[in-house]
Enzyme design. Sequence first.
Site, mmCIF file in Angstrom:
data_model
loop_
_atom_site.group_PDB
_atom_site.id
_atom_site.type_symbol
_atom_site.label_atom_id
_atom_site.label_comp_id
_atom_site.label_asym_id
_atom_site.label_seq_id
_atom_site.Cartn_x
_atom_site.Cartn_y
_atom_site.Cartn_z
ATOM 1 N N ASP A 1 0.855 -1.180 0.000
ATOM 2 C CA ASP A 1 0.000 0.000 0.000
ATOM 3 C C ASP A 1 0.890 1.228 0.000
ATOM 4 O O ASP A 1 2.123 1.115 -0.084
ATOM 5 C CB ASP A 1 -0.961 0.004 1.197
ATOM 6 C CG ASP A 1 -2.313 0.611 0.827
ATOM 7 O OD1 ASP A 1 -2.336 1.792 0.444
ATOM 8 O OD2 ASP A 1 -3.337 -0.095 0.927
ATOM 9 N N HIS B 1 -2.867 3.013 -4.706
ATOM 10 C CA HIS B 1 -2.236 2.549 -3.458
ATOM 11 C C HIS B 1 -0.788 2.109 -3.714
ATOM 12 O O HIS B 1 -0.328 1.104 -3.167
ATOM 13 C CB HIS B 1 -3.045 1.407 -2.841
ATOM 14 C CG HIS B 1 -4.356 1.851 -2.261
ATOM 15 N ND1 HIS B 1 -4.441 2.526 -1.058
ATOM 16 C CD2 HIS B 1 -5.622 1.722 -2.720
ATOM 17 C CE1 HIS B 1 -5.725 2.788 -0.804
ATOM 18 N NE2 HIS B 1 -6.453 2.320 -1.797
ATOM 19 N N GLU C 1 -10.013 2.353 -5.059
ATOM 20 C CA GLU C 1 -9.620 3.713 -4.684
ATOM 21 C C GLU C 1 -8.442 4.228 -5.516
ATOM 22 O O GLU C 1 -7.391 4.599 -5.001
ATOM 23 C CB GLU C 1 -9.278 3.755 -3.188
ATOM 24 C CG GLU C 1 -10.458 3.383 -2.294
ATOM 25 C CD GLU C 1 -10.097 3.289 -0.835
ATOM 26 O OE1 GLU C 1 -10.997 3.466 0.012
ATOM 27 O OE2 GLU C 1 -8.922 3.013 -0.521
#
Length: 474
Positions: A136, A212, A275
């Site tokens: 991440d 990420h 995301e």
Amino acid sequence: MSELHLVPQPRSVIMARGDVVLDGPAAALTESISDSLGDEAYRLVVDADGASLTAGSDRGLLLGRSTWSQVLDAATTDAAGRTVVPGVRIEDEPAHSWRGLMVDCSRHFTPVAELRKLIDVLALHRMNRLHLHLTDDQGWRVEIAGWPLLTEVGGYRPRTLVGHHRRSEGSESAWTDEPHGGYYTQDELRGLITYGASRGVELIPEIDLPGHMQAAIAAYPELGNLDEPIGVRETWGISDHVLAPTEIAFRFVREVLTQVIDIFPAQWLHIGGDECPTIEWEGSQQAREFMSERGLTSERQIQREFITAAHEVISAAGRTLIGWDEIVEAEPPADSVAMLWRAGADVPFSQRHGLTCVYANSATLYLDHYQEDPETEPLAIGGLSTLADVYGTEELPADATPEQTELLLGVQAQLWREYVPTQEHLEYMLFPRLCAVSEVAWGTRTDYVQFVHRLGNGHLARLDRLGVGYRPLT
């Protein structure tokens, strides 16, 4: 008659009138495999003839042994020193093939010893998947040959935010004084995989892409869209730094996934896909040229190109791509699996997109949420998921069709670790809520009051013996 207090509750438990005397619990259990039982089905019988376990496969035997270990908790010793066990007949089989837990190893590194302990507890609860969120913005945790800076640079951040991201950022007192980091060597992961396999727990890797990715871009700036270098992200939230649509970035994806496939024998490889901001692509000349070359009409379609590249590597190895439910926005191949986490992303949602799925809804299956009043609980990301909320999880609609039931692989809980820095905090957030998840995933959820009775009168003592911490029942 002794109560057994089994968790998760088996599908059928019939207590006999009398107890059974055994010469020795371990030696007394006879085992066999029967073609008449399903792959994860088992039958455990304790009667005058002794204790026998029959299962449909070696996996079924592992599940049955776990239940046998819980039955033995009700054993006593007679005057002659023999073991006395309640007579019982248990017929059992899970409703779902996927009974999982995800642990975020990126935000706060989770050492191998802690993961082994979690594997033991998952096995106790007849859960069979441990999903490792390995990469991440805040840390890269897996060794990749040929890309040493991923762990040397991307595996460490200079400091970590303490307190809530939105309230604390910008205040110097809100930061730790020491860097945080760590990573797993490939050999460590292979050893952990072997350990899990011996207990019926399969490890699922996640390499989150194309968003990420700030830790990877900090290690190799050429993977990103900007000219200047960046650092590993120190705060939480979503980073705008995503992979650039360049040849080196696509080569990076292919090489990383190829090595991860070599490490992990699991059928599934998780690529995140969630995301992913498009703001850097919108301002990038490279991205505009890439879109023109590929005939793309929106920056969001660049995400699709990365997922397609990942799918090519994964499918060529005979494996299955799995991602968070945002992958539907990138029009994934039909054999992909969607992990349903967002509000409104349920099994009918997955059916509309033609994808097999795992139910992981954030409303009740995100175990980083508060368990009671935030004023009296350790710091958490927010939300509220009480033990009763978790136990009430409904992974399928009440009027689910056979087609929808067929699409659902199972259920998975998530523990994101932004606000869970220690093992003690991790166990407090997981237990006993994960006990509830296990019963939902097994498909034998019944009365909540009766479930709490089994926890308090026998099952929590099992966690005590394993040295596992938990939030006390209230």
